[in-house]
Design a protein around this motif. Structure first.
Motif, mmCIF file in Angstrom:
data_model
loop_
_atom_site.group_PDB
_atom_site.id
_atom_site.type_symbol
_atom_site.label_atom_id
_atom_site.label_comp_id
_atom_site.label_asym_id
_atom_site.label_seq_id
_atom_site.Cartn_x
_atom_site.Cartn_y
_atom_site.Cartn_z
ATOM 1 N N MET A 131 -70.837 5.279 -9.112
ATOM 2 C CA MET A 131 -69.584 4.893 -8.426
ATOM 3 C C MET A 131 -68.812 6.169 -8.085
ATOM 4 N N LEU A 132 -68.286 6.211 -6.889
ATOM 5 C CA LEU A 132 -67.522 7.387 -6.485
ATOM 6 C C LEU A 132 -66.234 7.453 -7.285
ATOM 7 N N ARG A 133 -65.913 8.636 -7.760
ATOM 8 C CA ARG A 133 -64.606 8.785 -8.407
ATOM 9 C C ARG A 133 -63.580 8.837 -7.296
ATOM 10 N N SER A 134 -62.434 8.304 -7.591
ATOM 11 C CA SER A 134 -61.414 8.301 -6.548
ATOM 12 C C SER A 134 -60.372 9.374 -6.842
ATOM 13 N N ILE A 135 -59.783 9.830 -5.794
ATOM 14 C CA ILE A 135 -58.667 10.740 -5.959
ATOM 15 C C ILE A 135 -57.428 9.949 -5.599
ATOM 16 N N ALA A 136 -56.636 9.644 -6.617
ATOM 17 C CA ALA A 136 -55.581 8.642 -6.448
ATOM 18 C C ALA A 136 -54.518 9.101 -5.461
ATOM 19 N N CYS A 137 -54.185 10.345 -5.465
ATOM 20 C CA CYS A 137 -53.091 10.794 -4.600
ATOM 21 C C CYS A 137 -53.359 12.221 -4.179
ATOM 22 N N SER A 176 -51.871 20.179 -4.872
ATOM 23 C CA SER A 176 -51.642 19.321 -6.039
ATOM 24 C C SER A 176 -52.275 17.971 -5.803
ATOM 25 N N ILE A 177 -52.946 17.457 -6.816
ATOM 26 C CA ILE A 177 -53.538 16.121 -6.697
ATOM 27 C C ILE A 177 -53.292 15.341 -7.981
ATOM 28 N N GLN A 178 -53.446 14.037 -7.886
ATOM 29 C CA GLN A 178 -53.416 13.175 -9.080
ATOM 30 C C GLN A 178 -54.756 12.465 -9.177
ATOM 31 N N PRO A 179 -55.725 13.115 -9.800
ATOM 32 C CA PRO A 179 -57.064 12.527 -9.837
ATOM 33 C C PRO A 179 -57.152 11.427 -10.879
ATOM 34 N N SER A 180 -58.213 10.653 -10.795
ATOM 35 C CA SER A 180 -58.465 9.668 -11.839
ATOM 36 C C SER A 180 -58.838 10.416 -13.117
ATOM 37 N N VAL A 181 -58.660 9.747 -14.236
ATOM 38 C CA VAL A 181 -58.986 10.356 -15.529
ATOM 39 C C VAL A 181 -60.495 10.605 -15.589
ATOM 40 N N GLY A 182 -60.889 11.771 -16.068
ATOM 41 C CA GLY A 182 -62.317 12.055 -16.175
ATOM 42 C C GLY A 182 -62.643 13.442 -15.659
ATOM 43 N N THR A 183 -63.921 13.693 -15.469
ATOM 44 C CA THR A 183 -64.402 15.003 -15.022
ATOM 45 C C THR A 183 -64.557 15.019 -13.510
ATOM 46 N N PHE A 217 -63.364 20.267 -13.873
ATOM 47 C CA PHE A 217 -62.203 20.161 -14.752
ATOM 48 C C PHE A 217 -62.080 18.739 -15.265
ATOM 49 N N GLU A 218 -61.353 18.627 -16.393
ATOM 50 C CA GLU A 218 -61.070 17.322 -17.006
ATOM 51 C C GLU A 218 -59.637 16.930 -16.664
ATOM 52 N N ALA A 219 -59.457 15.710 -16.176
ATOM 53 C CA ALA A 219 -58.109 15.195 -15.925
ATOM 54 C C ALA A 219 -57.785 14.185 -17.012
ATOM 55 N N ASN A 220 -56.689 14.442 -17.725
ATOM 56 C CA ASN A 220 -56.316 13.564 -18.845
ATOM 57 C C ASN A 220 -54.946 12.944 -18.633
ATOM 58 N N VAL A 221 -54.746 11.767 -19.176
ATOM 59 C CA VAL A 221 -53.445 11.088 -19.072
ATOM 60 C C VAL A 221 -52.369 11.973 -19.701
ATOM 61 N N GLY A 222 -51.234 12.051 -19.052
ATOM 62 C CA GLY A 222 -50.091 12.781 -19.602
ATOM 63 C C GLY A 222 -50.173 14.284 -19.434
ATOM 64 N N ALA A 223 -51.195 14.779 -18.760
ATOM 65 C CA ALA A 223 -51.388 16.226 -18.684
ATOM 66 C C ALA A 223 -51.057 16.754 -17.295
#
Lengths: 280, 296
Positions: A1-7, A150-157, A173-179
């Motif tokens: 499944m494609l990861r999405s880039i939320a914003c 600047s982006i708001q990626p989905s959580v994950g790698t 990179f890893e995107a984590n909630v709250g970071a």
């Protein structure tokens, strides 16, 4: 499944909180003289834009007398510096010291929102790098803008690339909630070429006619290509693309996933783009 | 002075004293009594013209009982005495202690007036070769003196100078002449007459000048640092690489003309200094670009 880039846009939740932090609190009559003096010095420093000095003075005030309003203003200072974890600790301190504060519920909600904040990632180069400005940034094979972005990626790698006229750099990179984080992607040497095979999966093969390697930039003659992988371990399906004429850089993004049932590597999510790198 | 002075001494006592079960106020505690006495002595000293003594008594009263009226009177005394920095501190203290005071707006107006009041900075050079007659002088990116502005010249020492008004704080000062250029910072603090000496070689070429008004910013043109001074860029548009500490910023385009003018660029931030490496990004930057024209 494609990861999405939320914003893909800079106007994030984080930016809004930073722009409208809760109002600063003032020292109360409970402050001893020395602690108040440090607190007032901190406020003056904040007004003068000296955040380091403001932090030092708020801490000095707190060491002299642990007061709720000092903890609150420190949290506010951290928030403005986007140091979210430190802000949460400071606001929790405030609630502990002023456990019957009228704005307790508001601060509790702020803490909860900070903990749930979607990841916010800034991507840019390194001050020491020699490459040109106006680099293109791609995340998971999708162009998200010119560096820095600047982006708001989905959580994950996520897989990130930075491309200028003469350089190519990639990492993950890893995107984590709250970071809130800054991903530095750059190189110190030039790496020209008209072709990039981009993938979060490392692959390297020669199919008898052409050599391929993921996450490397090199030259391929203009024309059409169809590769079934190395002779000894053919892919389930072909990787197909066309190399565009100059000055375009042909960027091919693909996933290489082992299909245990078919006992071959499946080439998925292929995306081919002709990129022109230069000022926006 | 804030209100009737003698009445205030009584107010300090009454404000702090709790009402007992019998409906009478308890005797003031020792701190309040001492503070009231010191407050009264401050008023007397001020009335007879001894401002230093008055301030010392107010300080004593404040240390005993930090009353907003005391803070205000200290600020007002400082303002009358020209002690701007301390007046600002004391008025700020007053607002902190009496956030809902009826005269808040008046005190805020006093603070605004004190903060924007300027100090004359003596900007001078001892370099005889600097052609100051046709100099542009810019403070924080804004032109404050144009070519032809009168300057003081000391005939015995060849010291040439201007008095430039600046508010308290740190300021970037740039001097640009047809032949040379200089760049420096002036620190304006309370209590002393600030001076700033600049030197410049007889000749510095270039149709572009970049000046930075914040720590941590770095601008590069073709990998050459151009963050503090004049450089020779040919006519046309040039992309400047911009970094803030270790964070990449959006590049800036500088346009250099072929008409003999100098393109002056001043860069600063609206976000103040960093703390603990935060925020982890390029700060919000302001680019002020202008053309400085020299008559042939």
């Amino acid at each position: 499944m494609l990861r999405s880039i939320a914003c893909l846009v800079c106007l994030s939740w984080v930016g809004q909180v930073r722009a409208d932090p809760p109002p600063r609190k003032l020292p109360t009559a409970a402050y001893p003289a020395a602690a108040r003096a440090e607190f007032e010095e901190a406020m003056r420093s904040e007004d003068a834009g000296d955040n380091q000095r403001a932090y030092n003075s708020y801490n000095a005030s707190s060491e002299l007398s642990k007061q709720a309003n000092t903890a609150f203003n420190l949290g506010r200072l951290y928030l403005r510096q986007e140091l979210t974890e430190a802000a949460i600790v400071a606001f929790e301190d405030y609630l502990r010291i002023a456990n019957k504060a009228a704005d307790g519920p508001v601060v509790q909600k702020l803490i909860a929102d900070l903990k749930r904040m979607p990841p916010s990632v800034r991507i840019g180069g390194d001050a020491m790098s020699v490459d040109e400005p106006d680099a293109l940034i791609l995340v998971d094979g999708v162009v998200v803008g010119h560096s820095p972005v600047s982006i708001q990626p989905s959580v994950g790698t996520h897989h990130v690339e930075r491309i200028t006229r003469s350089t190519y750099a990639q990492s993950s990179f890893e995107a984590n909630v709250g970071a809130i984080s800054y991903e530095q992607v750059s190189v110190l040497e030039s790496q020209p070429g008209n072709f990039i095979l981009s993938s979060p999966d490392d692959q390297r093969w020669h199919d008898g006619k052409t050599g391929f390697q993921t996450n490397l930039r090199y030259d391929l003659p203009v024309g059409a290509y169809r590769s079934m992988g190395p002779p000894a371990a053919r892919f389930c399906n072909a990787l197909e693309f066309k190399i565009a004429p100059p000055p375009a850089i042909t960027h091919v993004y693909a996933r290489f996933v082992r299909d245990d049932t078919a006992k071959c590597t499946r080439v998925r999510d292929v995306r081919v783009q002709a990129l022109i790198v230069g000022p926006p | 002075m804030k209100v009737g002075r003698t009445a205030l001494a009584g107010l300090v006592l009454a404000w702090a004293a709790p009402v007992g079960a019998d409906g009478r106020k308890a005797a003031p505690d020792k701190f309040e009594k001492a503070a009231a006495a010191a407050f009264a002595q401050a008023i007397s000293a001020d009335d007879r013209g001894d401002r230093e003594a008055a301030y010392r008594f107010y300080e004593t009263a404040y240390q005993l009982v930090p009353a907003p009226e005391t803070a205000f009177n200290m600020g007002e005394l400082d303002e009358r005495s020209g002690n701007v920095g301390r007046a600002i501190e004391n008025y700020t203290r007053y607002l902190a202690l009496a956030p809902k005071g009826a005269d808040r707006k008046d005190v805020e107006a006093r603070l605004a007036r004190l903060r924007t009041g300027s100090v004359a900075v003596d900007v001078f050079t001892m370099s005889p070769t600097v052609d100051l007659a046709d100099a542009y002088v810019l403070v924080d990116g804004a032109v404050v003196l144009r070519p032809g502005a009168v300057r003081r010249t000391d005939p015995t020492t060849a010291r040439r100078s201007w008095d430039l008004p600046m508010t308290r704080g740190t300021h970037t000062v740039d001097i640009l002449t047809p032949l040379t250029a200089a760049h420096g910072t002036a620190e304006v603090t309370e209590g002393t007459r600030p001076t700033m000496q600049f030197t410049a070689p007889a000749r510095v070429d270039g149709a572009a000048f970049v000046s930075i008004g914040a720590d941590g910013l770095d601008l590069r043109w073709k990998n050459q640092a151009v963050s503090a001074g004049r450089f020779a860029a040919p006519p046309g548009k040039h992309r400047l690489k911009v970094d803030d500490a270790t964070f990449e910023c959006a590049p800036h385009t500088l346009e250099v003309r072929s008409d003999g003018s100098v393109t002056y660029l001043f860069v600063t931030t609206t976000e103040g200094t960093r703390y603990s490496g935060g925020p982890k990004r390029c700060r919000n930057l302001v680019f002020r670009e202008q053309r400085l024209v020299f008559k042939p």
